[in-house]
Write an enzyme that holds these catalytic residues in place. Structure first.
Site, PDB file in Angstrom:
ATOM      1  N   CYS A 214     -25.926  48.719  26.161  1.00  0.00           N
ATOM      2  CA  CYS A 214     -26.980  49.529  26.769  1.00  0.00           C
ATOM      3  C   CYS A 214     -26.685  49.797  28.250  1.00  0.00           C
ATOM      4  O   CYS A 214     -25.763  50.530  28.566  1.00  0.00           O
ATOM      5  CB  CYS A 214     -28.350  48.879  26.561  1.00  0.00           C
ATOM      6  SG  CYS A 214     -29.746  50.009  26.778  1.00  0.00           S
TER       7      CYS A 214
ATOM      8  N   HIS B 161     -28.758  47.207  20.718  1.00  0.00           N
ATOM      9  CA  HIS B 161     -29.150  45.814  20.949  1.00  0.00           C
ATOM     10  C   HIS B 161     -29.154  45.067  19.620  1.00  0.00           C
ATOM     11  O   HIS B 161     -29.496  45.628  18.578  1.00  0.00           O
ATOM     12  CB  HIS B 161     -30.548  45.744  21.560  1.00  0.00           C
ATOM     13  CG  HIS B 161     -30.643  46.266  22.956  1.00  0.00           C
ATOM     14  ND1 HIS B 161     -30.163  45.573  24.045  1.00  0.00           N
ATOM     15  CD2 HIS B 161     -31.153  47.426  23.436  1.00  0.00           C
ATOM     16  CE1 HIS B 161     -30.395  46.277  25.144  1.00  0.00           C
ATOM     17  NE2 HIS B 161     -30.986  47.413  24.804  1.00  0.00           N
TER      18      HIS B 161
END
Length: 511
Positions: free
Chosen positions: A330, A441
């Site tokens: 991310c 994630h």
């Protein structure tokens, strides 16, 4: 529709509220009740994505797992994600509204309370029991006006409160008595009893203090929970810095940014017995390792600048020269690119920062946040495994040099050869197989993904246990301890003293 709610408040942050709520959710779920965890207002950088594409605090996701229910935005109607020392992104019912300074949010609390009560009403209509987690301490004098997180909420919905205190910190009796002293008469009456958490030693030596506390407050001690060694439940914000076995086969370091987010990405790696994963504090140098993973961030440009100020960029380049691997998740993925632009001031003042220039991508922060669960195929070391997780990010990344020096790291489960012609930017790996990154994630939560990661780093580890299975075992361990050491019958009585709830068929559900 009547109220079936009990609230757990703490004498301080990290007193054990999250864990106790998770335990109660587990206990009551094992009694075939449909239980909803609830936190009116949460301030955390670890979050989870609901099936509808909303965002809630990570602690409520763990509590929902304990309760055996699907995630719901109503479990955490207000989530504050700090972006600076005085400002935070405000998320209501799973959707980001805006960034607010602390003073502005204080004035916004009336609107926030309406959202909180709306969520509580929804849960009250759809679940047999609501177990509520407070935030911080109810005795913060400067935050009492307009409170929606502790006694302000409890008074609004008229629910009983159990107060938990951490004896491991010392001064547990002062914590409890001092907290009660700072409450109003009606709030003190609402506190039905106390739980003392993290006790070590001979319980008989504590008995005289417990007797004094009950006589002083005229309220019962509902139990003393021992310090549970080996309990490994995903933390709301605290980072566990312990390292694993010194003879581990794979060594990973994760630099901790000032605004690190979703560090639960590393829980499965950290708990593997053959992996030594170290979180490196913001003021420390990066030690030698097989792999450096750059984590997510709530303020990517500021954390990227911190990385450079620390000299971590030079240390990462040295690590690569010696054959090490680098992975970004991310915000860390965005930092590996050429630049990160925030022309709208989404996370901070408008501007652009140069990244580490290790992946040929550029990132622009956009007003709309991506929130979704996702299944993909991870491609590393010439092999593929299925992975699943979630995305939470404002940035959109573009490949600046298409098909020149990178390959897809993630593909759709149904992808074919045409996928290689796509300009999709969910994840890429360099042609020399040294640098990779993605937006997903939870990508390393499965044993298969961990084995493949180790293989990419030229190491071999055994197949560990599925991360969710580990979490469920830990939650059962926690619930068993609470059933053994707490007066669950008395806690149930506090709930049952509220009028029996009637479900949609007109039947009463007994607690």
């Amino acid at each position: 529709m009547t109220n079936k709610t009990i609230m757990v408040q703490g004498t301080s942050s990290d007193a054990g509220k999250s864990m106790l709520v998770a335990a109660l959710c587990r206990i009551f779920a094992r009694q075939n009740l449909k239980v909803a965890p609830f936190k009116p207002q949460n301030m955390a950088l670890n979050s989870a994505v609901t099936p509808c594409g909303g965002e809630i605090g990570r602690a409520q996701a763990v509590q929902a797992l304990a309760a055996g229910v699907e995630l719901n935005v109503h479990f955490n109607p207000i989530l504050l994600k700090p972006s600076s020392d005085t400002g935070a992104q405000v998320i209501m019912h799973g959707r980001a509204l805006s960034n607010m300074q602390a003073a502005a949010y204080h004035d916004y609390k009336k609107v926030a309370m309406e959202a909180v009560l709306q969520s509580h009403q929804y849960l009250n209509s759809n679940y047999d029991l609501i177990v509520v987690e407070g935030a911080g301490s109810p005795a913060e004098i400067n935050l009492r006006e307009g409170d929606i997180a502790n006694m302000g909420f409890a008074e609004a919905v008229d629910c009983p409160v159990v107060l938990v205190a951490d004896i491991d910190r010392g001064g547990v009796f002062a914590q409890i008595v001092g907290t009660l002293e700072l409450l109003s008469p009606s709030e003190r009456k609402r506190v039905k009893g106390f739980i003392i958490n993290k006790f070590r030693g001979d319980i008989s030596l504590l008995q005289s203090g417990l007797d004094w506390l009950e006589a002083k407050t005229n309220k019962p001690v509902l139990g003393v929970l021992p310090f549970l060694k080996g309990l490994d439940v995903a933390a709301e914000d605290a980072i566990v810095t312990q390292q694993n076995l010194s003879d581990a086969k794979l060594k990973i370091v994760v630099p901790v940014f000032p605004r690190i987010s979703n560090h639960t990405d590393f829980d499965a790696l950290r708990s593997h017995p053959q992996i030594d994963l170290q979180f490196i504090a913001p003021d420390k140098q990066l030690p030698s390792a097989d792999l450096i993973i750059l984590p997510g961030s709530k303020n990517v440009r500021a954390d990227c600048q911190h990385l450079k100020n620390m000299g971590w960029d030079n240390q990462i380049n040295k690590h690569l020269r010696y054959g090490g691997k680098v992975f970004g998740i991310c915000g860390g993925y965005q930092m590996l690119g050429q630049n990160i632009s925030d022309s709208l001031g989404i996370e901070d003042t408008p501007g652009t920062i140069q990244g580490l220039n290790l992946l040929p991508i550029t990132t622009e922060l956009k007003a709309g946040k991506t929130l979704k669960r996702k299944s993909s195929v991870l491609q590393l070391a010439g092999q593929k495994v299925k992975v699943s997780g979630y995305e939470i990010h404002c940035g959109e990344s573009q490949l600046s040099k298409p098909h020149l020096s990178v390959s897809h790291l993630l593909t759709n489960e149904l992808a074919n050869e045409l996928a290689n012609e796509s300009n999709e930017t969910d994840g890429f790996i360099t042609a020399d197989q040294q640098v990779a990154g993605c937006y997903l994630h939870g990508i390393f939560d499965s044993p298969e993904a961990i084995k493949l990661l180790a293989q990419w780093c030229n190491q071999a580890v055994s197949a560990g246990e599925d991360h969710q299975t580990q979490q469920l075992k830990a939650l059962d361990m926690l619930a068993d301890a609470c059933e053994k050491h707490l007066d669950i019958g008395k806690i149930k009585q506090f709930i049952s003293n509220q009028t029996h709830q009637t479900n949609q068929t007109g039947e009463e559900r007994q607690i």
